[in-house]
Design a protein around this motif. Structure first.
Motif, PDB file in Angstrom:
ATOM      1  N   PRO A   1     -13.154   7.573   5.858  1.00  0.00           N
ATOM      2  CA  PRO A   1     -12.596   8.683   5.073  1.00  0.00           C
ATOM      3  C   PRO A   1     -12.491   9.965   5.885  1.00  0.00           C
ATOM      4  CG  PRO A   1     -14.876   8.264   4.440  1.00  0.00           C
ATOM      5  CD  PRO A   1     -14.473   7.146   5.371  1.00  0.00           C
ATOM      6  N   ALA A   2     -11.348  10.662   5.698  1.00  0.00           N
ATOM      7  CA  ALA A   2     -11.183  11.989   6.266  1.00  0.00           C
ATOM      8  C   ALA A   2     -12.021  12.978   5.457  1.00  0.00           C
ATOM      9  CB  ALA A   2      -9.710  12.383   6.239  1.00  0.00           C
ATOM     10  N   ALA A   3     -11.987  14.231   5.848  1.00  0.00           N
ATOM     11  CA  ALA A   3     -12.843  15.235   5.212  1.00  0.00           C
ATOM     12  C   ALA A   3     -12.593  15.360   3.717  1.00  0.00           C
ATOM     13  CB  ALA A   3     -12.644  16.584   5.896  1.00  0.00           C
ATOM     14  N   ASP A   4     -11.341  15.169   3.276  1.00  0.00           N
ATOM     15  CA  ASP A   4     -11.006  15.340   1.861  1.00  0.00           C
ATOM     16  C   ASP A   4     -10.850  14.004   1.132  1.00  0.00           C
ATOM     17  OD1 ASP A   4      -8.721  14.492   3.134  1.00  0.00           O
ATOM     18  OD2 ASP A   4      -7.375  15.830   2.025  1.00  0.00           O
ATOM     19  N   GLN A   5     -11.342  12.917   1.741  1.00  0.00           N
ATOM     20  CA  GLN A   5     -11.159  11.592   1.164  1.00  0.00           C
ATOM     21  C   GLN A   5     -12.481  10.960   0.731  1.00  0.00           C
ATOM     22  OE1 GLN A   5      -9.053   9.471   4.322  1.00  0.00           O
ATOM     23  NE2 GLN A   5      -7.160   9.585   3.124  1.00  0.00           N
ATOM     24  N   VAL A   6     -12.328   9.910  -0.092  1.00  0.00           N
ATOM     25  CA  VAL A   6     -13.472   9.088  -0.477  1.00  0.00           C
ATOM     26  C   VAL A   6     -13.188   7.649  -0.079  1.00  0.00           C
ATOM     27  CG1 VAL A   6     -14.084  10.602  -2.384  1.00  0.00           C
ATOM     28  CG2 VAL A   6     -12.597   8.658  -2.813  1.00  0.00           C
ATOM     29  N   LEU A   7     -14.248   6.925   0.284  1.00  0.00           N
ATOM     30  CA  LEU A   7     -14.140   5.506   0.585  1.00  0.00           C
ATOM     31  C   LEU A   7     -14.604   4.738  -0.643  1.00  0.00           C
ATOM     32  CD1 LEU A   7     -13.720   3.164   2.680  1.00  0.00           C
ATOM     33  CD2 LEU A   7     -16.173   3.375   3.179  1.00  0.00           C
ATOM     34  N   VAL A   8     -13.736   3.849  -1.146  1.00  0.00           N
ATOM     35  CA  VAL A   8     -14.018   3.104  -2.368  1.00  0.00           C
ATOM     36  C   VAL A   8     -14.068   1.611  -2.061  1.00  0.00           C
ATOM     37  CG1 VAL A   8     -13.221   2.555  -4.709  1.00  0.00           C
ATOM     38  CG2 VAL A   8     -12.854   4.856  -3.764  1.00  0.00           C
ATOM     39  N   ARG A   9     -15.118   0.963  -2.529  1.00  0.00           N
ATOM     40  CA  ARG A   9     -15.165  -0.497  -2.484  1.00  0.00           C
ATOM     41  C   ARG A   9     -14.395  -1.007  -3.693  1.00  0.00           C
ATOM     42  NH1 ARG A   9     -17.990  -4.518   0.087  1.00  0.00           N
ATOM     43  NH2 ARG A   9     -17.957  -6.519  -1.021  1.00  0.00           N
ATOM     44  N   VAL A  10     -13.307  -1.711  -3.446  1.00  0.00           N
ATOM     45  CA  VAL A  10     -12.398  -2.127  -4.521  1.00  0.00           C
ATOM     46  C   VAL A  10     -12.993  -3.303  -5.289  1.00  0.00           C
ATOM     47  CG1 VAL A  10     -10.086  -2.982  -5.052  1.00  0.00           C
ATOM     48  CG2 VAL A  10     -10.407  -1.312  -3.202  1.00  0.00           C
ATOM     49  N   GLU A  11     -13.002  -3.175  -6.612  1.00  0.00           N
ATOM     50  CA  GLU A  11     -13.441  -4.257  -7.488  1.00  0.00           C
ATOM     51  C   GLU A  11     -12.258  -4.948  -8.168  1.00  0.00           C
ATOM     52  OE1 GLU A  11     -17.831  -2.738  -8.887  1.00  0.00           O
ATOM     53  OE2 GLU A  11     -16.089  -1.890  -9.908  1.00  0.00           O
ATOM     54  N   ALA A  12     -11.152  -4.220  -8.324  1.00  0.00           N
ATOM     55  CA  ALA A  12      -9.944  -4.791  -8.921  1.00  0.00           C
ATOM     56  C   ALA A  12      -8.748  -3.953  -8.489  1.00  0.00           C
ATOM     57  CB  ALA A  12     -10.053  -4.822 -10.440  1.00  0.00           C
ATOM     58  N   ALA A  13      -7.600  -4.595  -8.419  1.00  0.00           N
ATOM     59  CA  ALA A  13      -6.339  -3.916  -8.115  1.00  0.00           C
ATOM     60  C   ALA A  13      -5.282  -4.494  -9.041  1.00  0.00           C
ATOM     61  CB  ALA A  13      -5.948  -4.112  -6.642  1.00  0.00           C
ATOM     62  N   ALA A  14      -4.157  -3.797  -9.182  1.00  0.00           N
ATOM     63  CA  ALA A  14      -3.125  -4.263 -10.111  1.00  0.00           C
ATOM     64  C   ALA A  14      -1.763  -4.267  -9.449  1.00  0.00           C
ATOM     65  CB  ALA A  14      -3.099  -3.391 -11.357  1.00  0.00           C
ATOM     66  N   LEU A  15      -0.933  -5.207  -9.872  1.00  0.00           N
ATOM     67  CA  LEU A  15       0.441  -5.295  -9.392  1.00  0.00           C
ATOM     68  C   LEU A  15       1.351  -4.439 -10.255  1.00  0.00           C
ATOM     69  CD1 LEU A  15      -0.794  -7.803  -7.943  1.00  0.00           C
ATOM     70  CD2 LEU A  15       1.388  -8.957  -8.320  1.00  0.00           C
ATOM     71  N   ASN A  16       2.372  -3.877  -9.625  1.00  0.00           N
ATOM     72  CA  ASN A  16       3.417  -3.121 -10.307  1.00  0.00           C
ATOM     73  C   ASN A  16       4.769  -3.573  -9.789  1.00  0.00           C
ATOM     74  OD1 ASN A  16       1.878  -0.843 -11.815  1.00  0.00           O
ATOM     75  ND2 ASN A  16       0.998  -0.794  -9.753  1.00  0.00           N
ATOM     76  N   ALA A  17       5.821  -3.255 -10.540  1.00  0.00           N
ATOM     77  CA  ALA A  17       7.170  -3.532 -10.046  1.00  0.00           C
ATOM     78  C   ALA A  17       7.386  -2.856  -8.690  1.00  0.00           C
ATOM     79  CB  ALA A  17       8.205  -3.047 -11.058  1.00  0.00           C
ATOM     80  N   TYR A  18       6.757  -1.694  -8.504  1.00  0.00           N
ATOM     81  CA  TYR A  18       6.834  -0.991  -7.220  1.00  0.00           C
ATOM     82  C   TYR A  18       6.417  -1.898  -6.070  1.00  0.00           C
ATOM     83  CZ  TYR A  18       5.340   2.081  -3.412  1.00  0.00           C
ATOM     84  OH  TYR A  18       5.159   2.648  -2.176  1.00  0.00           O
ATOM     85  N   ASP A  19       5.361  -2.674  -6.271  1.00  0.00           N
ATOM     86  CA  ASP A  19       4.844  -3.535  -5.201  1.00  0.00           C
ATOM     87  C   ASP A  19       5.852  -4.619  -4.832  1.00  0.00           C
ATOM     88  OD1 ASP A  19       2.223  -2.262  -5.117  1.00  0.00           O
ATOM     89  OD2 ASP A  19       1.907  -3.202  -7.066  1.00  0.00           O
ATOM     90  N   TRP A  20       6.561  -5.116  -5.836  1.00  0.00           N
ATOM     91  CA  TRP A  20       7.607  -6.110  -5.563  1.00  0.00           C
ATOM     92  C   TRP A  20       8.714  -5.485  -4.725  1.00  0.00           C
ATOM     93  CZ3 TRP A  20      12.804  -6.393  -6.488  1.00  0.00           C
ATOM     94  CH2 TRP A  20      13.398  -7.631  -6.258  1.00  0.00           C
ATOM     95  N   HIS A  21       9.156  -4.284  -5.114  1.00  0.00           N
ATOM     96  CA  HIS A  21      10.218  -3.605  -4.363  1.00  0.00           C
ATOM     97  C   HIS A  21       9.768  -3.314  -2.931  1.00  0.00           C
ATOM     98  CE1 HIS A  21      13.139  -3.056  -7.571  1.00  0.00           C
ATOM     99  NE2 HIS A  21      12.158  -2.727  -8.372  1.00  0.00           N
ATOM    100  N   ALA A  22       8.515  -2.885  -2.770  1.00  0.00           N
ATOM    101  CA  ALA A  22       7.995  -2.594  -1.428  1.00  0.00           C
ATOM    102  C   ALA A  22       7.905  -3.861  -0.591  1.00  0.00           C
ATOM    103  CB  ALA A  22       6.626  -1.927  -1.539  1.00  0.00           C
ATOM    104  N   MET A  23       7.518  -4.970  -1.199  1.00  0.00           N
ATOM    105  CA  MET A  23       7.423  -6.246  -0.476  1.00  0.00           C
ATOM    106  C   MET A  23       8.797  -6.713   0.006  1.00  0.00           C
ATOM    107  SD  MET A  23       6.221  -9.953  -1.988  1.00  0.00           S
ATOM    108  CE  MET A  23       7.735 -10.121  -2.960  1.00  0.00           C
ATOM    109  N   ARG A  24       9.783  -6.606  -0.867  1.00  0.00           N
ATOM    110  CA  ARG A  24      11.139  -7.077  -0.550  1.00  0.00           C
ATOM    111  C   ARG A  24      11.948  -6.061   0.261  1.00  0.00           C
ATOM    112  NH1 ARG A  24      12.699 -12.501  -1.446  1.00  0.00           N
ATOM    113  NH2 ARG A  24      11.452 -13.332  -3.160  1.00  0.00           N
TER     114      ARG A  24
END
Length: 327
Positions: A25-48
Protein backbone atom coordinates in the motif's frame (compact mmCIF):
# COMPACT_ATOMS: atom_id res chain seq x y z
CA UNK A 1 -0.56 -14.49 -3.91
CA UNK A 2 -3.01 -16.02 -6.38
CA UNK A 3 -4.70 -13.77 -8.92
CA UNK A 4 -6.66 -13.99 -12.15
CA UNK A 5 -4.57 -12.34 -14.86
CA UNK A 6 -5.12 -11.52 -18.52
CA UNK A 7 -2.47 -10.56 -21.07
CA UNK A 8 -4.65 -10.25 -24.18
CA UNK A 9 -8.26 -9.43 -24.97
CA UNK A 10 -10.52 -12.34 -25.71
CA UNK A 11 -12.86 -15.02 -24.33
CA UNK A 12 -12.84 -16.43 -20.78
CA UNK A 13 -10.00 -18.78 -21.77
CA UNK A 14 -7.67 -15.75 -21.75
CA UNK A 15 -8.14 -15.52 -17.97
CA UNK A 16 -5.62 -17.62 -16.06
CA UNK A 17 -4.68 -18.04 -12.42
CA UNK A 18 -1.12 -17.08 -11.58
CA UNK A 19 1.18 -16.31 -8.65
CA UNK A 20 1.93 -12.58 -8.40
CA UNK A 21 3.50 -10.33 -5.78
CA UNK A 22 1.36 -9.11 -2.90
CA UNK A 23 0.85 -5.37 -3.51
CA UNK A 24 2.32 -2.84 -1.09
CA UNK A 25 0.00 0.00 0.00
CA UNK A 26 1.01 3.56 -0.79
CA UNK A 27 0.72 6.24 1.88
CA UNK A 28 -3.00 6.84 1.19
CA UNK A 29 -3.91 3.19 0.56
CA UNK A 30 -5.04 0.15 2.52
CA UNK A 31 -4.12 -3.48 1.90
CA UNK A 32 -7.16 -5.75 2.02
CA UNK A 33 -7.24 -9.53 2.18
CA UNK A 34 -10.09 -10.35 -0.20
CA UNK A 35 -12.80 -12.68 1.07
CA UNK A 36 -15.19 -12.25 -1.88
CA UNK A 37 -15.35 -10.44 -5.21
CA UNK A 38 -18.19 -9.90 -7.68
CA UNK A 39 -18.57 -9.93 -11.44
CA UNK A 40 -20.11 -7.03 -13.36
CA UNK A 41 -20.94 -6.42 -17.00
CA UNK A 42 -17.94 -4.06 -16.85
CA UNK A 43 -15.65 -7.05 -16.26
CA UNK A 44 -16.97 -8.78 -19.37
CA UNK A 45 -16.35 -5.66 -21.47
CA UNK A 46 -12.84 -5.29 -20.01
CA UNK A 47 -12.06 -8.96 -20.71
CA UNK A 48 -13.23 -8.76 -24.32
CA UNK A 49 -11.96 -5.23 -24.97
CA UNK A 50 -15.38 -4.57 -26.41
CA UNK A 51 -16.70 -2.34 -27.86
CA UNK A 52 -13.43 -1.67 -29.60
CA UNK A 53 -13.58 2.08 -29.04
CA UNK A 54 -13.30 1.39 -25.29
CA UNK A 55 -9.74 0.15 -25.83
CA UNK A 56 -8.64 3.77 -26.09
CA UNK A 57 -9.11 3.87 -22.31
CA UNK A 58 -8.47 0.23 -21.36
CA UNK A 59 -5.35 -0.34 -23.48
CA UNK A 60 -5.14 -0.51 -27.26
CA UNK A 61 -3.37 -3.81 -27.81
CA UNK A 62 -3.80 -5.49 -24.41
CA UNK A 63 -5.49 -4.74 -21.07
CA UNK A 64 -3.69 -2.01 -19.19
CA UNK A 65 -4.88 -3.56 -15.91
CA UNK A 66 -3.54 -7.13 -15.86
CA UNK A 67 -5.64 -8.43 -12.93
CA UNK A 68 -9.40 -8.43 -13.54
CA UNK A 69 -12.21 -7.48 -11.16
CA UNK A 70 -13.51 -4.33 -9.41
CA UNK A 71 -15.84 -5.21 -6.52
CA UNK A 72 -14.55 -6.83 -3.32
CA UNK A 73 -15.11 -7.37 0.38
CA UNK A 74 -12.54 -8.43 2.94
CA UNK A 75 -10.43 -7.45 5.95
CA UNK A 76 -7.79 -4.75 6.18
CA UNK A 77 -4.31 -6.20 6.64
CA UNK A 78 -2.23 -3.01 6.63
CA UNK A 79 -2.61 0.74 6.06
CA UNK A 80 -0.41 3.45 4.59
CA UNK A 81 1.15 6.21 6.67
CA UNK A 82 -1.48 8.81 5.75
CA UNK A 83 -4.57 6.63 6.28
CA UNK A 84 -6.75 7.89 9.13
CA UNK A 85 -10.23 6.35 8.80
CA UNK A 86 -9.45 2.66 8.32
CA UNK A 87 -7.52 0.32 10.62
CA UNK A 88 -6.07 -3.20 10.33
CA UNK A 89 -8.72 -5.77 11.14
CA UNK A 90 -11.63 -3.68 9.80
CA UNK A 91 -14.16 -5.52 7.63
CA UNK A 92 -14.60 -3.42 4.48
CA UNK A 93 -16.07 -3.45 0.99
CA UNK A 94 -15.29 -1.34 -2.03
CA UNK A 95 -14.77 -0.75 -5.73
CA UNK A 96 -11.31 -0.54 -7.29
CA UNK A 97 -12.62 1.39 -10.29
CA UNK A 98 -10.75 1.21 -13.58
CA UNK A 99 -7.59 0.11 -11.74
CA UNK A 100 -9.14 -3.38 -11.42
CA UNK A 101 -7.45 -6.16 -9.40
CA UNK A 102 -10.23 -7.64 -7.21
CA UNK A 103 -9.90 -11.23 -8.50
CA UNK A 104 -6.92 -11.80 -6.22
CA UNK A 105 -6.11 -12.71 -2.64
CA UNK A 106 -5.03 -9.13 -1.80
CA UNK A 107 -5.81 -5.68 -3.17
CA UNK A 108 -4.47 -2.20 -2.52
CA UNK A 109 -7.03 0.58 -2.66
CA UNK A 110 -7.34 4.22 -1.65
CA UNK A 111 -9.08 4.66 1.69
CA UNK A 112 -11.61 6.89 -0.13
CA UNK A 113 -12.82 3.86 -2.12
CA UNK A 114 -13.65 1.58 0.80
CA UNK A 115 -16.17 1.67 3.63
CA UNK A 116 -17.14 -0.46 6.60
CA UNK A 117 -18.93 -3.62 5.48
CA UNK A 118 -22.66 -3.70 6.32
CA UNK A 119 -22.83 -5.59 9.60
CA UNK A 120 -25.80 -7.72 8.53
CA UNK A 121 -24.32 -8.86 5.20
CA UNK A 122 -21.93 -11.69 4.48
CA UNK A 123 -18.70 -10.87 2.62
CA UNK A 124 -20.29 -12.40 -0.50
CA UNK A 125 -23.34 -10.13 -0.24
CA UNK A 126 -21.18 -7.09 0.50
CA UNK A 127 -18.96 -7.77 -2.52
CA UNK A 128 -22.09 -7.72 -4.71
CA UNK A 129 -22.95 -4.15 -3.69
CA UNK A 130 -20.32 -1.58 -4.74
CA UNK A 131 -20.46 -0.94 -8.52
CA UNK A 132 -24.04 -2.12 -9.05
CA UNK A 133 -25.24 -0.38 -5.90
CA UNK A 134 -23.51 2.91 -6.69
CA UNK A 135 -24.94 2.80 -10.22
CA UNK A 136 -28.46 2.23 -8.88
CA UNK A 137 -28.07 4.88 -6.19
CA UNK A 138 -26.70 7.54 -8.52
CA UNK A 139 -29.22 6.78 -11.25
CA UNK A 140 -32.23 7.03 -8.97
CA UNK A 141 -31.12 9.53 -6.33
CA UNK A 142 -28.37 11.79 -7.69
CA UNK A 143 -29.69 11.96 -11.28
CA UNK A 144 -33.31 10.78 -11.19
CA UNK A 145 -34.05 12.64 -7.93
CA UNK A 146 -36.72 10.06 -7.10
CA UNK A 147 -39.17 11.19 -4.42
CA UNK A 148 -42.17 9.60 -2.67
CA UNK A 149 -45.03 9.20 -5.13
CA UNK A 150 -42.82 9.16 -8.23
CA UNK A 151 -43.39 6.49 -10.84
CA UNK A 152 -40.20 4.73 -11.89
CA UNK A 153 -39.66 2.23 -14.73
CA UNK A 154 -36.56 0.04 -14.60
CA UNK A 155 -35.61 -1.66 -17.86
CA UNK A 156 -33.38 -4.59 -16.90
CA UNK A 157 -34.80 -5.08 -13.42
CA UNK A 158 -33.45 -8.60 -12.85
CA UNK A 159 -29.77 -7.79 -13.37
CA UNK A 160 -27.15 -6.82 -10.83
CA UNK A 161 -28.01 -3.12 -10.94
CA UNK A 162 -31.71 -3.71 -11.57
CA UNK A 163 -32.38 -5.87 -8.50
CA UNK A 164 -30.79 -3.20 -6.31
CA UNK A 165 -32.55 -0.36 -8.17
CA UNK A 166 -35.98 -1.93 -7.56
CA UNK A 167 -35.28 -2.07 -3.83
CA UNK A 168 -33.86 1.45 -3.64
CA UNK A 169 -36.71 2.97 -5.66
CA UNK A 170 -39.19 1.39 -3.22
CA UNK A 171 -37.12 2.68 -0.29
CA UNK A 172 -37.44 6.18 -1.79
CA UNK A 173 -41.24 5.80 -1.87
CA UNK A 174 -41.69 5.29 -5.61
CA UNK A 175 -44.17 3.15 -7.51
CA UNK A 176 -41.96 0.77 -9.48
CA UNK A 177 -42.55 -0.86 -12.86
CA UNK A 178 -39.95 -3.57 -13.51
CA UNK A 179 -39.16 -4.92 -16.99
CA UNK A 180 -37.70 -8.44 -17.12
CA UNK A 181 -38.11 -11.88 -18.72
CA UNK A 182 -40.67 -14.52 -17.72
CA UNK A 183 -38.35 -16.48 -15.45
CA UNK A 184 -37.54 -13.39 -13.38
CA UNK A 185 -41.06 -12.07 -12.82
CA UNK A 186 -41.38 -13.66 -9.37
CA UNK A 187 -37.92 -12.44 -8.37
CA UNK A 188 -38.57 -8.76 -9.09
CA UNK A 189 -41.99 -8.97 -7.47
CA UNK A 190 -40.38 -10.37 -4.34
CA UNK A 191 -38.07 -7.33 -4.31
CA UNK A 192 -41.05 -4.98 -4.17
CA UNK A 193 -41.93 -4.12 -7.79
CA UNK A 194 -45.52 -2.84 -8.01
CA UNK A 195 -45.93 -3.69 -11.71
CA UNK A 196 -43.94 -6.18 -13.81
CA UNK A 197 -43.70 -6.17 -17.59
CA UNK A 198 -42.58 -9.48 -19.10
CA UNK A 199 -40.80 -8.30 -22.23
CA UNK A 200 -41.24 -11.70 -23.92
CA UNK A 201 -45.01 -11.06 -23.94
CA UNK A 202 -45.55 -7.31 -23.73
CA UNK A 203 -43.83 -4.16 -24.93
CA UNK A 204 -43.43 -1.60 -22.17
CA UNK A 205 -43.24 1.16 -24.82
CA UNK A 206 -46.94 0.53 -25.55
CA UNK A 207 -47.95 0.80 -21.90
CA UNK A 208 -50.37 3.63 -21.13
CA UNK A 209 -48.63 4.43 -17.82
CA UNK A 210 -46.26 7.39 -17.86
CA UNK A 211 -43.26 7.55 -15.56
CA UNK A 212 -41.35 10.31 -13.84
CA UNK A 213 -38.08 8.38 -14.24
CA UNK A 214 -37.09 5.70 -16.74
CA UNK A 215 -33.86 3.94 -15.76
CA UNK A 216 -32.52 2.06 -18.79
CA UNK A 217 -29.99 -0.61 -17.86
CA UNK A 218 -30.18 -2.59 -21.09
CA UNK A 219 -29.66 -0.34 -24.10
CA UNK A 220 -31.94 -2.42 -26.33
CA UNK A 221 -34.59 0.18 -27.13
CA UNK A 222 -34.60 3.40 -29.14
CA UNK A 223 -34.66 6.81 -27.54
CA UNK A 224 -38.15 7.30 -28.97
CA UNK A 225 -39.44 4.14 -27.26
CA UNK A 226 -37.88 5.11 -23.93
CA UNK A 227 -39.18 8.68 -24.08
CA UNK A 228 -42.67 7.48 -25.01
CA UNK A 229 -43.27 6.15 -21.48
CA UNK A 230 -41.98 9.30 -19.76
CA UNK A 231 -44.06 12.21 -18.51
CA UNK A 232 -43.50 15.43 -20.52
CA UNK A 233 -40.92 16.59 -17.97
CA UNK A 234 -39.67 13.18 -16.85
CA UNK A 235 -36.06 11.99 -16.66
CA UNK A 236 -34.47 9.28 -18.81
CA UNK A 237 -31.33 7.84 -17.21
CA UNK A 238 -29.15 5.94 -19.69
CA UNK A 239 -26.82 3.31 -18.27
CA UNK A 240 -27.37 0.58 -20.86
CA UNK A 241 -25.39 -2.16 -22.52
CA UNK A 242 -26.49 -5.21 -20.56
CA UNK A 243 -27.59 -7.22 -23.59
CA UNK A 244 -24.81 -6.09 -25.88
CA UNK A 245 -22.84 -9.19 -26.79
CA UNK A 246 -19.87 -7.62 -28.53
CA UNK A 247 -18.37 -7.43 -31.97
CA UNK A 248 -18.90 -3.79 -32.92
CA UNK A 249 -16.96 -0.55 -32.85
CA UNK A 250 -19.35 1.46 -30.65
CA UNK A 251 -21.75 -1.04 -29.05
CA UNK A 252 -24.14 0.66 -26.57
CA UNK A 253 -22.10 3.86 -26.83
CA UNK A 254 -24.13 4.69 -29.96
CA UNK A 255 -27.37 5.03 -27.98
CA UNK A 256 -25.59 7.02 -25.30
CA UNK A 257 -24.12 9.40 -27.91
CA UNK A 258 -27.55 9.93 -29.49
CA UNK A 259 -28.98 10.65 -26.06
CA UNK A 260 -26.38 13.31 -25.39
CA UNK A 261 -27.03 14.95 -28.78
CA UNK A 262 -30.79 15.03 -28.29
CA UNK A 263 -30.82 16.16 -24.64
CA UNK A 264 -30.51 19.96 -25.22
CA UNK A 265 -33.49 20.01 -27.59
CA UNK A 266 -36.26 18.30 -25.61
CA UNK A 267 -38.20 19.12 -22.42
CA UNK A 268 -37.61 15.70 -20.96
CA UNK A 269 -34.27 15.29 -19.21
CA UNK A 270 -31.94 12.78 -20.87
CA UNK A 271 -28.93 12.00 -18.70
CA UNK A 272 -26.06 9.64 -19.42
CA UNK A 273 -25.00 8.14 -16.10
CA UNK A 274 -21.33 8.09 -15.19
CA UNK A 275 -20.20 6.55 -11.92
CA UNK A 276 -17.10 6.57 -9.77
CA UNK A 277 -16.38 4.73 -6.51
CA UNK A 278 -16.72 6.86 -3.38
CA UNK A 279 -16.92 6.24 0.34
CA UNK A 280 -19.97 8.51 0.58
CA UNK A 281 -22.03 6.29 -1.72
CA UNK A 282 -20.72 3.12 -0.07
CA UNK A 283 -21.76 4.51 3.33
CA UNK A 284 -25.24 5.22 1.98
CA UNK A 285 -25.53 1.68 0.63
CA UNK A 286 -24.41 0.32 4.01
CA UNK A 287 -27.09 2.37 5.77
CA UNK A 288 -29.82 1.02 3.48
CA UNK A 289 -28.55 -2.55 3.90
CA UNK A 290 -28.35 -2.35 7.69
CA UNK A 291 -31.86 -0.87 7.81
CA UNK A 292 -33.16 -3.87 5.88
CA UNK A 293 -34.06 -1.86 2.78
CA UNK A 294 -31.40 -3.37 0.51
CA UNK A 295 -30.29 -6.99 0.17
CA UNK A 296 -28.10 -8.13 -2.76
CA UNK A 297 -29.42 -11.11 -4.69
CA UNK A 298 -26.75 -13.70 -5.54
CA UNK A 299 -27.33 -16.08 -8.44
CA UNK A 300 -24.19 -18.25 -8.16
CA UNK A 301 -20.83 -18.34 -6.43
CA UNK A 302 -17.52 -19.69 -7.79
CA UNK A 303 -14.07 -20.16 -6.24
CA UNK A 304 -11.24 -17.96 -7.49
CA UNK A 305 -9.77 -20.52 -9.88
CA UNK A 306 -13.15 -20.83 -11.62
CA UNK A 307 -13.41 -17.16 -12.63
CA UNK A 308 -13.27 -18.18 -16.35
CA UNK A 309 -16.32 -20.42 -15.83
CA UNK A 310 -18.07 -17.63 -13.92
CA UNK A 311 -17.38 -15.20 -16.74
CA UNK A 312 -18.67 -17.71 -19.28
CA UNK A 313 -21.88 -18.02 -17.27
CA UNK A 314 -22.21 -14.24 -17.09
CA UNK A 315 -21.72 -13.69 -20.81
CA UNK A 316 -24.11 -16.49 -21.73
CA UNK A 317 -26.99 -14.24 -20.61
CA UNK A 318 -28.22 -16.79 -18.07
CA UNK A 319 -27.14 -14.89 -14.97
CA UNK A 320 -29.67 -13.01 -12.90
CA UNK A 321 -28.65 -10.50 -10.24
CA UNK A 322 -25.04 -11.08 -9.12
CA UNK A 323 -22.35 -13.71 -9.68
CA UNK A 324 -19.82 -13.78 -6.83
CA UNK A 325 -16.29 -15.15 -6.39
CA UNK A 326 -15.28 -16.60 -3.02
CA UNK A 327 -11.74 -16.83 -1.67
Amino acid sequence: MRAIVQDRYGPPETLTIAAVEVPVPAADQVLVRVEAAALNAYDWHAMRGDPRVARLAMGRSRPRARIRGRDFAGRVEAVGADVRQVRPGDAVFGDLGDANGAFAEYVCVSETQVAAKPANLTPQQAAALPLAGITALMGLCDVGQVKPGHRVLINGASGGVGTLAVQLAKAFGATVTAVCSTRNVDLVRSLGADHVVDYTRDDFAHDTRRHDVVFDLVGNRSLAALRRVLTPTGTLVLSGGGVYRGGSLLGPIGLIARGRLLAPFVRQRIVVLTTAPSRQHLDTLRAHAEAGRLTPVIDRTYPLHEVPQAMRYLEGEHARAKVVITL
